[in-house]
Design an enzyme around this catalytic site. Structure first.
Site: not given
Ligand code: ITT
Length: 201
Positions: A10, A69, A178
């Site tokens: 990540t 993700d 989650h």
């Molecule tokens: P990586 O792909 O490098 O892991 P990212 O931030 O781009 O990092 P994702 O593509 O999985 O991660 O996007 C998930 C998004 O969903 C994240 O940036 C938040 O905006 C939201 N999100 C997911 N889990 C969350 C949480 O526990 N609390 C708040 N927002 C969350």
């Protein structure tokens, strides 16, 4: 206690800290990759994106790797933003929170239901992979509250709570999130797999 070291694929610092703390509970040490895991995410599914992140880290590091993700799905917006939660608006987390609140400004409290979803994939050097899923149900507030966590935490109140995730401390969030459920499921499978490999070896 096991001390298998998993690479965590990540680029999100806050997400990494949560994964580290949760994985430790299961006796797994995690560390950020010294490799680039900024893969081109598709818009198809959380599973596909998590697998892309994990397998890219395994290919580059030669060790088992965990990719995650996640996203938020808002019922009244037909599940939007889902897999594009991190990037449906350019800018900061705060910009995206404001954009969602703006789209929801006419939606009454009873219809502000939302769910966080996470998919965790552990890719194995033997070419296989293990998958875990988790969800956290709740509702969207009318104004952001709290500075803990990241992303949509300040505008999301989990079911059974009266405060946003932005007002909970990280231990409280990690007990219900989650991400916690998805990691728990994948890491349990991983532990079983490692035990089987050890017995065979
Ligand atoms: P990586 O792909 O490098 O892991 P990212 O931030 O781009 O990092 P994702 O593509 O999985 O991660 O996007 C998930 C998004 O969903 C994240 O940036 C938040 O905006 C939201 N999100 C997911 N889990 C969350 C949480 O526990 N609390 C708040 N927002 C969350």
């Amino acid at each position: 206690m096991m001390t298998d070291i998993l690479i965590v694929a990540t680029n999100n610092e806050a997400k990494f800290r949560e994964i580290l703390q949760i994985a430790e509970v299961y006796g797994i040490l995690a560390r950020m990759p010294a490799v680039k895991t900024d893969v081109q995410e598709g818009v198809v599914s959380y599973e596909e994106n998590a697998l892309l992140k994990a397998s890219s880290a395994t290919a580059q590091s030669g060790v088992d790797a965990l990719g995650e993700d996640s996203g938020i799905e808002i019922a009244a917006l037909g599940g939007f933003p889902g897999v594009i939660s991190a990037r449906f608006v350019e800018g900061s987390d705060q910009d995206r929170n404001n954009a969602l609140l703006e789209r929801m400004k006419t939606i009454e409290p009873a219809r502000r239901l939302a769910v966080f979803k996470a998919c965790v994939v552990i890719s194995l050097v033997n070419g296989g992979h293990l998958t875990g899923y988790g969800e956290l149900r709740g509702r969207i507030t009318e104004v952001p509250e709290g500075g803990n966590g990241f992303g949509y935490d300040p505008i999301f109140i989990p079911d059974g709570f009266d405060r946003t995730l932005g007002l909970l401390d990280v231990e409280e969030k990690n007990r219900i999130s989650h991400r916690r459920k998805a990691i728990e499921s994948a890491v349990r499978q991983y532990r079983d797999y490692k035990n089987t490999v050890k017995k065979q070896g």
